[in-house]
Design a protein around this motif. Structure first.
Motif, PDB file in Angstrom:
ATOM      1  N   ALA A 232       0.891  -1.260  -0.005  1.00  0.00           N
ATOM      2  CA  ALA A 232      -0.009  -0.182   0.037  1.00  0.00           C
ATOM      3  C   ALA A 232       0.871   1.143  -0.168  1.00  0.00           C
ATOM      4  O   ALA A 232       1.829   1.425   0.578  1.00  0.00           O
ATOM      5  CB  ALA A 232      -0.888  -0.132   1.269  1.00  0.00           C
ATOM      6  N   ILE A 233       0.420   2.291  -0.615  1.00  0.00           N
ATOM      7  CA  ILE A 233       1.142   3.642  -0.592  1.00  0.00           C
ATOM      8  C   ILE A 233       0.223   4.801  -0.116  1.00  0.00           C
ATOM      9  O   ILE A 233      -0.789   4.859  -0.487  1.00  0.00           O
ATOM     10  CB  ILE A 233       1.402   4.019  -2.048  1.00  0.00           C
ATOM     11  CG1 ILE A 233       2.271   2.566  -2.720  1.00  0.00           C
ATOM     12  CG2 ILE A 233       1.972   5.223  -2.251  1.00  0.00           C
ATOM     13  CD1 ILE A 233       2.406   2.994  -4.075  1.00  0.00           C
ATOM     14  N   LEU A 234       0.565   5.373   0.923  1.00  0.00           N
ATOM     15  CA  LEU A 234      -0.182   6.462   1.539  1.00  0.00           C
ATOM     16  C   LEU A 234       0.954   7.822   1.397  1.00  0.00           C
ATOM     17  O   LEU A 234       2.156   7.663   2.148  1.00  0.00           O
ATOM     18  CB  LEU A 234      -0.451   6.344   2.870  1.00  0.00           C
ATOM     19  CG  LEU A 234      -1.435   7.503   3.588  1.00  0.00           C
ATOM     20  CD1 LEU A 234      -2.578   7.496   2.821  1.00  0.00           C
ATOM     21  CD2 LEU A 234      -1.499   7.297   5.041  1.00  0.00           C
ATOM     22  N   GLN A 235       0.391   8.876   0.930  1.00  0.00           N
ATOM     23  CA  GLN A 235       1.187  10.221   1.158  1.00  0.00           C
ATOM     24  C   GLN A 235       0.356  10.965   2.147  1.00  0.00           C
ATOM     25  O   GLN A 235      -0.933  11.027   1.865  1.00  0.00           O
ATOM     26  CB  GLN A 235       1.155  10.689  -0.165  1.00  0.00           C
ATOM     27  CG  GLN A 235       2.106  10.371  -1.195  1.00  0.00           C
ATOM     28  CD  GLN A 235       2.301  11.341  -2.194  1.00  0.00           C
ATOM     29  OE1 GLN A 235       2.516  12.650  -1.828  1.00  0.00           O
ATOM     30  NE2 GLN A 235       1.805  11.114  -3.458  1.00  0.00           N
ATOM     31  N   HIS A 236       1.077  11.439   3.206  1.00  0.00           N
ATOM     32  CA  HIS A 236       0.269  11.940   4.205  1.00  0.00           C
ATOM     33  C   HIS A 236       1.058  13.197   4.696  1.00  0.00           C
ATOM     34  O   HIS A 236       2.179  13.313   4.895  1.00  0.00           O
ATOM     35  CB  HIS A 236       0.442  10.810   5.438  1.00  0.00           C
ATOM     36  CG  HIS A 236      -0.402  11.490   6.745  1.00  0.00           C
ATOM     37  ND1 HIS A 236       0.082  12.024   7.755  1.00  0.00           N
ATOM     38  CD2 HIS A 236      -1.536  11.532   7.085  1.00  0.00           C
ATOM     39  CE1 HIS A 236      -0.590  12.293   8.664  1.00  0.00           C
ATOM     40  NE2 HIS A 236      -1.918  11.985   8.495  1.00  0.00           N
ATOM     41  N   TYR A 237      -0.030  14.489   4.645  1.00  0.00           N
ATOM     42  CA  TYR A 237       0.507  15.631   4.984  1.00  0.00           C
ATOM     43  C   TYR A 237      -0.037  16.003   6.200  1.00  0.00           C
ATOM     44  O   TYR A 237      -1.451  15.823   6.488  1.00  0.00           O
ATOM     45  CB  TYR A 237       0.294  16.602   4.038  1.00  0.00           C
ATOM     46  CG  TYR A 237       1.036  16.167   2.786  1.00  0.00           C
ATOM     47  CD1 TYR A 237       2.527  16.662   2.722  1.00  0.00           C
ATOM     48  CD2 TYR A 237       0.390  15.766   1.490  1.00  0.00           C
ATOM     49  CE1 TYR A 237       3.249  16.357   1.375  1.00  0.00           C
ATOM     50  CE2 TYR A 237       1.133  15.293   0.461  1.00  0.00           C
ATOM     51  CZ  TYR A 237       2.425  15.681   0.494  1.00  0.00           C
ATOM     52  OH  TYR A 237       3.285  15.342  -0.789  1.00  0.00           O
ATOM     53  N   LYS A 238       0.600  16.914   7.117  1.00  0.00           N
ATOM     54  CA  LYS A 238      -0.213  17.278   8.425  1.00  0.00           C
ATOM     55  C   LYS A 238       0.487  18.813   8.604  1.00  0.00           C
ATOM     56  O   LYS A 238       1.384  18.790   8.658  1.00  0.00           O
ATOM     57  CB  LYS A 238       0.351  16.558   9.622  1.00  0.00           C
ATOM     58  CG  LYS A 238      -0.442  17.020  10.841  1.00  0.00           C
ATOM     59  CD  LYS A 238      -0.016  16.643  11.958  1.00  0.00           C
ATOM     60  CE  LYS A 238      -0.553  17.428  13.052  1.00  0.00           C
ATOM     61  NZ  LYS A 238       0.039  17.200  14.403  1.00  0.00           N
ATOM     62  N   ILE A 239      -0.719  19.860   8.247  1.00  0.00           N
ATOM     63  CA  ILE A 239      -0.453  21.142   8.354  1.00  0.00           C
ATOM     64  C   ILE A 239      -0.779  21.706   9.747  1.00  0.00           C
ATOM     65  O   ILE A 239      -2.283  21.385   9.875  1.00  0.00           O
ATOM     66  CB  ILE A 239      -1.162  21.911   7.405  1.00  0.00           C
ATOM     67  CG1 ILE A 239      -1.079  21.232   5.922  1.00  0.00           C
ATOM     68  CG2 ILE A 239      -0.617  23.178   7.165  1.00  0.00           C
ATOM     69  CD1 ILE A 239       0.376  20.942   5.210  1.00  0.00           C
ATOM     70  N   GLU A 240      -0.245  22.035  10.481  1.00  0.00           N
ATOM     71  CA  GLU A 240      -0.376  22.644  11.892  1.00  0.00           C
ATOM     72  C   GLU A 240      -0.314  24.040  11.871  1.00  0.00           C
ATOM     73  O   GLU A 240       0.605  24.647  11.820  1.00  0.00           O
ATOM     74  CB  GLU A 240       0.256  22.009  12.942  1.00  0.00           C
ATOM     75  CG  GLU A 240      -0.020  22.346  14.568  1.00  0.00           C
ATOM     76  CD  GLU A 240       0.697  23.680  14.888  1.00  0.00           C
ATOM     77  OE1 GLU A 240       0.106  24.879  14.914  1.00  0.00           O
ATOM     78  OE2 GLU A 240       1.827  23.804  14.911  1.00  0.00           O
ATOM     79  N   ASP A 241      -1.709  24.708  11.797  1.00  0.00           N
ATOM     80  CA  ASP A 241      -1.730  26.104  11.649  1.00  0.00           C
ATOM     81  C   ASP A 241      -2.539  26.791  12.582  1.00  0.00           C
ATOM     82  O   ASP A 241      -3.406  27.472  12.407  1.00  0.00           O
ATOM     83  CB  ASP A 241      -1.912  26.791  10.062  1.00  0.00           C
ATOM     84  CG  ASP A 241      -1.786  28.213   9.965  1.00  0.00           C
ATOM     85  OD1 ASP A 241      -1.402  28.915  11.060  1.00  0.00           O
ATOM     86  OD2 ASP A 241      -2.667  28.800   8.935  1.00  0.00           O
ATOM     87  N   GLU A 242      -2.481  26.302  13.888  1.00  0.00           N
ATOM     88  CA  GLU A 242      -3.381  26.462  15.146  1.00  0.00           C
ATOM     89  C   GLU A 242      -3.365  28.089  15.263  1.00  0.00           C
ATOM     90  O   GLU A 242      -2.309  28.729  14.990  1.00  0.00           O
ATOM     91  CB  GLU A 242      -3.145  25.861  16.137  1.00  0.00           C
ATOM     92  CG  GLU A 242      -2.970  24.132  15.943  1.00  0.00           C
ATOM     93  CD  GLU A 242      -4.778  23.696  16.222  1.00  0.00           C
ATOM     94  OE1 GLU A 242      -5.561  24.416  15.792  1.00  0.00           O
ATOM     95  OE2 GLU A 242      -4.701  22.478  16.277  1.00  0.00           O
ATOM     96  N   SER A 243      -4.111  28.484  16.178  1.00  0.00           N
ATOM     97  CA  SER A 243      -3.996  29.953  16.457  1.00  0.00           C
ATOM     98  C   SER A 243      -2.939  30.057  17.477  1.00  0.00           C
ATOM     99  O   SER A 243      -2.394  28.804  17.949  1.00  0.00           O
ATOM    100  CB  SER A 243      -5.347  30.161  17.494  1.00  0.00           C
ATOM    101  OG  SER A 243      -4.922  30.932  18.927  1.00  0.00           O
ATOM    102  N   GLU A 244      -2.117  31.257  17.465  1.00  0.00           N
ATOM    103  CA  GLU A 244      -1.103  31.228  18.333  1.00  0.00           C
ATOM    104  C   GLU A 244      -1.157  31.485  19.937  1.00  0.00           C
ATOM    105  O   GLU A 244      -0.284  31.590  20.484  1.00  0.00           O
ATOM    106  CB  GLU A 244      -0.340  32.422  17.486  1.00  0.00           C
ATOM    107  CG  GLU A 244       0.476  32.016  16.312  1.00  0.00           C
ATOM    108  CD  GLU A 244       1.353  33.049  15.888  1.00  0.00           C
ATOM    109  OE1 GLU A 244       2.162  33.719  16.853  1.00  0.00           O
ATOM    110  OE2 GLU A 244       1.804  33.167  14.729  1.00  0.00           O
TER     111      GLU A 244
END
Lengths: 449, 165
Positions: A232-244
Motif C-alpha cells: 500500500a502507498i500513502l502520502q500523508h500531510y499534516k499542516i498545523e496552523d493553529e491559533s498562536e
C-alpha cells in the motif's frame, strides 16, 4: 487508591458523567477500549518534564487550563468562515470538523473509486465495526505514541475521520481533512480521532489541516492511526496552523506491511505550544517511509517534533529530513529516534535535522537517537543548528539585494527544500504564500527597527 | 532557491531602488527568456538551484546570465575564462559582447589572450605587484601573448611591491 491530581480528576469526572448518560456503554467493544483508556490515563496522567521524552516540552500550561470538552459542532458556522482554508482542484473529497466534530454542511463530497470509504468516525463506529474494532486504539500505543494524551483521546473517542482504501484501489485525488477550532467562549478541548487504512496495494493521499478560526485558546489533541497493507502507498500531510494562543498535541501512529510506502510531510507554523509525535512501525520486510518536516516559528512559539521509527523487519528503509526556522524567542525541539531490532538486517535508515536561527533569542534542542541491535545495517544521522551563511548573504548583496532582502531570500530557500516536496499543488501553494507573508512581515519589522 | 527566484528578487530590488515598478511574474519571465536567448542558454537553467550542481562552465554561464538580467553599469569579471572549454568560452564571450553598450563598462581580469580572441578590448592594462605598469590598446594584449611579461618587467623601473616598506 492513589490520589490523582485535580487536572486529571477533572477529566475522570467528565468521563464518569458521560458514563452516566448510558449512551456511552454501547457498543460493548468500544466501551471496553474507552474504559481501558481512562484507566490508563488515570495512571499516566499528563506527561511531565521528568520523562525523558517530554524533557524539553513542559505541558504545564495545558494541564493548568480548564478546557471544556467540545461536545457538539457550534451552531451557525457559515461556509465563508472556513473559505480561506479550503483548497480545491485537485482535492476530491473534503471532510470538515469543527472542534473535533464532523460538520456535514461544511464538508464536500466527490465521487470516489468503488469501495473507498471516507466518512466521519462517528458514522464508521456503527457501519464499519469490524475494521474499527481491529485497529482503533491498537496502534497508538508504542513508546512514542502511547502517552497520556493518547489515552485521553481514546477515553473520549467520538468523532474524526475514517478512510478505508480497499485492496488494489488507487485514489488519485487527495482527500482533505480540515480540522477547524473555534473557542470564543473560553478554552475548549477538541479531540479528533482518525483512522486511515489502505489494504494490499491500495493508494491514497490524505492531507490533515489543523487551523484556528480566530486568536482563541484551545487544545487540539489529535490522534491518527494509519494501517498500510502489503504494497500500500500513502502520502500523508499534516499542516498545523493553529491559533498562536492554542495548544496542539498531535500523535500519528503508522503500521506498515510488507513493501508498503509511507510518505509524510509535517508542517508546523501555528500554535503557542505544539507537540507532534510520529511513530512508524516498519513491521514487515521491504517497507519504506520518508518523513519530511518543517517548522517555522516566531514570537514565543514552541514546537516539538518527536519521531520514532521502529525497524522491526529486514530490508526496510527510513528517510527523515526535518528543517526548522526560528525567529524571535521561539523554541523548537527535534527528537528523532530510530530503533533497529536484531532481526532487521539490511535496514537503511537516514535522518537529518537542520535548524536556522534568525535571532539571538531563538533556541533549538535537537537529539537524534540511533539504537541498533542488528549488525548488517546502514544508518546515518546528523543535526545542525546555525545562522545564514555570510558568504551566501554577500553573494546576494553583490547582486544588488539589500541585507534584509538577501536574508529573507536565503531563509525562503532553506524552507523551500521541504515545501517543494509537497505534491498536492494547492496545499503547496497555500503554504508557500503563508510562509512568504510571514517572511515579508519579519523583514518589514527588521527594516523599520 | 532557483536561479529564477533569486534573479527576480534581485531585479525587483534594483528596480525599486531606481524608482521603477516591480516586475510581476509574467513580465519577469519574459525578460528572463529574452536574456536567456541572448546568452544562448537553455530554459532548464533557470529552475535549477543557484550554484548547486553546476559545473565550472555552467557557473560562468550563470554569471553571464546574471550580468544580462541585472545589467550593472560596471561589471568586473575576474578570470571568467578559467576552466572553460572552447564552446563555453565562446558562449561566455558572445554574451559579454552582446551586453556591451556605450553606457556600461566591463573590466575583464585574465591571464590569457584566449578570451580576447573573441572580445576586443578598448583598453588593456597590465597589473604588476598591484599597480598598473603599462597601458595600451588591443595590440598590447597580442604583444603579451607573443612575448610574455618579462619585457615589461625589464622596461619598468624597480617598483616596490605594494605593502613593502
Amino acid at each position: 487508591m492513589t490520589p490523582v491530581a485535580p487536572p486529571v480528576s477533572r477529566y475522570l469526572a467528565a468521563f464518569e458523567a458521560l458514563e452516566g448518560t448510558g449512551a456511552a456503554a454501547s457498543p460493548a467493544w468500544l466501551h471496553r477500549i474507552r474504559h481501558d483508556a481512562i484507566t490508563r490515563f488515570a495512571e499516566q496522567g499528563f506527561p511531565t518534564v521528568r520523562l525523558e521524552d517530554w524533557k524539553y516540552t513542559n505541558v504545564a500550561p495545558i494541564v493548568a487550563t480548564a478546557f471544556q470538552l467540545a461536545d457538539t459542532v457550534p451552531a451557525g458556522l457559515p461556509a465563508q468562515a472556513i473559505e480561506r482554508f479550503v483548497v480545491r482542484d485537485p482535492v476530491a473529497h473534503r471532510l470538515v470538523f469543527v472542534n473535533g466534530h464532523y460538520s456535514a454542511t461544511l464538508s464536500s463530497a466527490a465521487p470516489l473509486p468503488g469501495g473507498v470509504r471516507v466518512a466521519s468516525l462517528a458514522e464508521a463506529l456503527s457501519t464499519d465495526t469490524a475494521l474499527l474494532d481491529r485497529h482503533l486504539g491498537r496502534h497508538a500505543a508504542s513508546e512514542g505514541t502511547g502517552h497520556g494524551f493518547t489515552a485521553l483521546s481514546t477515553a473520549f473517542v467520538h468523532d474524526g475521520a475514517f478512510v478505508h482504501v480497499p485492496a488494489g484501489v488507487r485514489v488519485t485525488t487527495p482527500i482533505h481533512l480540515l480540522f477547524v477550532a473555534t473557542a470564543p467562549a473560553g478554552p475548549v478541548l477538541a479531540q479528533p480521532r482518525n483512522l486511515l487504512v489502505a489494504d494490499r496495494g491500495g493508494e491514497a493521499t490524505v492531507v490533515e489541516s489543523y487551523v484556528g478560526l480566530a486568536d482563541d485558546t484551545y487544545l487540539t489533541n489529535a490522534v491518527t492511526e494509519v494501517v498500510l497493507g502489503e504494497g500500500a502507498i500513502l502520502q500523508h500531510y499534516k499542516i498545523e496552523d493553529e491559533s498562536e494562543r492554542a495548544f496542539h498535541v498531535g500523535t500519528t501512529a503508522v503500521v506498515q506491511g510488507r513493501d508498503s510506502t509511507f510518505t509524510s510531510g509535517s508542517i508546523a507554523v501555528g500554535g503557542a505550544l505544539a507537540r507532534n509525535n510520529l511513530g512508524v512501525l516498519l513491521a514487515a520486510p521491504g517497507a519504506s517511509c520518508a518523513l519530511t518536516g518543517l517548522y517555522v516559528l516566531h514570537g514565543r512559539q514552541h514546537v516539538d517534533n518527536h519521531t520514532f521509527i521502529d525497524h522491526a523487519a529486514p530490508r526496510c528503509t527510513s528517510r527523515q529530513l526535518y528543517k526548522g526556522v526560528l525567529d524571535g524567542r521561539a523554541r523548537a525541539v527535534f527528537n528523532g529516534r530510530v530503533t533497529v531490532r536484531r532481526d532487521a538486517q539490511h535496514t537503511d535508515a537516514h535522518q537529518t535535522n537542520k535548524n536556522l536561527l534568525l535571532s539571538e533569542g531563538a533556541e533549538v534542542d535537537t537529539k537524534p537517537q540511533l539504537e541498533i541491535l542488528a549488525d548488517d545495517v546502514k544508518c546515518t544521522h546528523g543535526a545542525a543548528v546555525g545562522q545564514l551563511g555570510e558568504d551566501a548573504v554577500f553573494y546576494l548583496r553583490s547582486r544588488g539585494l539589500g541585507e534584509e532582502a538577501a536574508r529573507t531570500l536565503l531563509t525562503y530557500g532553506f524552507m523551500s527544500e521541504v515545501i517543494n516536496r509537497i505534491t498536492v499543488e494547492p496545499i503547496r501553494a497555500q503554504l508557500d504564500s503563508l510562509l512568504m507573508a510571514r517572511l515579508r512581515e519579519a523583514r518589514a519589522a527588521k527594516e523599520t527597527r | 532557491m532557483s536561479t529564477a527566484q533569486f534573479l527576480k528578487a534581485a531585479v525587483n530590488e534594483i528596480r525599486t531602488r531606481q524608482g521603477q515598478d516591480e516586475l510581476d511574474a509574467m513580465d519577469f519571465l519574459e525578460l528572463l527568456r529574452e536574456k536567456l536567448k541572448l546568452v544562448e542558454m537553455d530554459q532548464s537553467f533557470i529552475s535549477r538551484a543557484v550554484n548547486e550542481g553546476f559545473s565550472g562552465g555552467e557557473k560562468k554561464r550563470n554569471e553571464i546570465l546574471q550580468l544580462a538580467v541585472l545589467a550593472p553599469r560596471l561589471a568586473i569579471l575576474d578570470e571568467t575564462d578559467s576552466g572553460l572549454d572552447i564552446d563555453a568560452l565562446r558562449v561566455v564571450a558572445n554574451g559579454i559582447n552582446r551586453l556591451r553598450t556605450p553606457d556600461t563598462a566591463t573590466i575583464l581580469v585574465t591571464h590569457y589572450q584566449r578570451l580576447l580572441n573573441y572580445i576586443t578590448p578598448d583598453q588593456v592594462h597590465v597589473l604588476y605587484n598591484g599597480r598598473i605598469v603599462k597601458s595600451g590598446g588591443k595590440e598590447l594584449a597580442l604583444a603579451l601573448e607573443a612575448h610574455g611579461y618579462d619585457w615589461i618587467k625589464d622596461e619598468i623601473p624597480a617598483v616596490a611591491p605594494l605593502g613593502a616598506a
